[in-house]
Design an enzyme around this catalytic site. Sequence first.
Site, PDB file in Angstrom:
ATOM      1  N   TYR A   1       0.827  -1.209   0.000  1.00 34.32           N
ATOM      2  CA  TYR A   1       0.000   0.000   0.000  1.00 34.32           C
ATOM      3  C   TYR A   1       0.865   1.265   0.000  1.00 34.32           C
ATOM      4  CZ  TYR A   1      -3.107  -3.702   1.529  1.00 34.32           C
ATOM      5  OH  TYR A   1      -3.791  -4.883   1.624  1.00 34.32           O
TER       6      TYR A   1
ATOM      7  N   TYR B   1     -13.085  -6.978   5.282  1.00 30.99           N
ATOM      8  CA  TYR B   1     -11.801  -7.171   4.599  1.00 30.99           C
ATOM      9  C   TYR B   1     -11.356  -8.611   4.845  1.00 30.99           C
ATOM     10  CZ  TYR B   1      -6.824  -7.074   3.572  1.00 30.99           C
ATOM     11  OH  TYR B   1      -5.587  -7.368   3.069  1.00 30.99           O
TER      12      TYR B   1
ATOM     13  N   ASP C   1     -14.157 -15.339   9.429  1.00 29.58           N
ATOM     14  CA  ASP C   1     -12.766 -14.933   9.246  1.00 29.58           C
ATOM     15  C   ASP C   1     -12.249 -14.439  10.591  1.00 29.58           C
ATOM     16  OD1 ASP C   1     -10.400 -13.638   8.750  1.00 29.58           O
ATOM     17  OD2 ASP C   1     -11.120 -12.459   7.057  1.00 29.58           O
TER      18      ASP C   1
ATOM     19  N   LYS D   1      -2.394 -14.993  11.440  1.00 33.58           N
ATOM     20  CA  LYS D   1      -1.758 -13.921  12.208  1.00 33.58           C
ATOM     21  C   LYS D   1      -1.165 -14.409  13.526  1.00 33.58           C
ATOM     22  CE  LYS D   1      -3.974  -9.894  10.109  1.00 33.58           C
ATOM     23  NZ  LYS D   1      -2.789  -9.397   9.395  1.00 33.58           N
TER      24      LYS D   1
END
Length: 428
Positions: A15, A143, A248, A277
């Site tokens: 990004y 997301y 998620d 993660k």
Amino acid sequence: MTALEFDAQNLWHPYTNVLNPGPMHLITEADGVWLTREDGTRMIDAMSSWWCAVHGHRHPAITAAMQAQLQQMPHVMFGGLTHNPAIELGRTLVDLLPDGLDRIFYSDSGSVAIEVALKMAVQYQMALGNTGRTQFATIRGGYHGDTWKAMSVCDPVNGMHGLFSGALSIQHFLPRPPISFDEDWTDDSSLNGLDALEELLEDKADQIAALILEPVVQGAGGMYFYHPKWLMRAQELCKAHDVLVIFDEIATGFGRTGELFAMQHAGVVPDIVCLGKALTGGHITLSATVATEMVARRIGESEAGVLMHGPTYMANPLACAAALASLNQLSVRDWRAEVDGIAEQMKQELAPARDLPGVADVRVLGAIGVIEMEQWVDPSVAHSLAPETGVWLRPFARNIYCMPPFIISADELSRVTAAMVSLVRGMS
């Protein structure tokens, strides 16, 4: 050419505009909650390095497990072979997860875990003869990663991937649940936002394989915390229409929200859950897609017989060893007390931001603290100030937020919250 000059000319960061990358810090060491720059100055990693280093960097138990595994077997293919780190990690995950989630598919990143879950849902529906069920429902503000199919279930307007909307599969987007985590619930579907899901399933359930969403906490889509009862009702509606539910939990799993898994705020068990993660404590990449026996068995009994996916580094032994050591930390330390303490301290120390100009909201859930601004926040300002404040923050969109490691001390956390409030004051 210095290291940072080479970086600016040749490396492509996430990004980041390659023509104007903005401030960049060369990190030479990471230990506990601290990152050390090349000039020796240190910064608290208030991001847990994108939310994964829950036990801090270079945790001795995790690094020791990785070093031992490195000497024995860094990697071996998982097709036709297996190994104890994968088996023991599987046992641990089955014990930690709610009953019913017990078929584990390992992969190497959170985004790939989402791809696997979507494949599972489509293959499951095809095995039932529902060949038209190839689409997905989700909620706005979500997301789910940067890979191709995962992008299609991210918010198409306000998400990171609006640029690709014309090239992605068209999915069904529902309004974001309007009742926030701490607000009073109402069963009126026109007020709780479930009327849109009811209408969608009545009209198009025969096209939808699954509903996918982040339970309770929307992460990169805006750090929004919504009411757990929305999940309970949504699951009931999906079950009535034979639509699978995928959670998620890549960002929320392993204690971040104050429960071991965010789904436990609602007491809901999905058909498929994605983990990543914090799974390895941020020491190496690994993810898992965990399904119910119903989903796995149906795919196994289908004409294809196999799930059509197989990453090269699936169940990497080194990563599995790290994950086992990381999850063991959740049993030997009182992570819940750590997270509760972080939450209470952030509520007190971020509260003054509510009265500052330009602040839209201040909210805390578990070890997540958010100051939402009325206007877009320039992340380069926080990046430039990091050496001065001694705190590494990475704002996005309108949010100045932190997700610190669970091991952060009260004094260190005060530095983080002070840096967040100071950043707000500087924007006034």
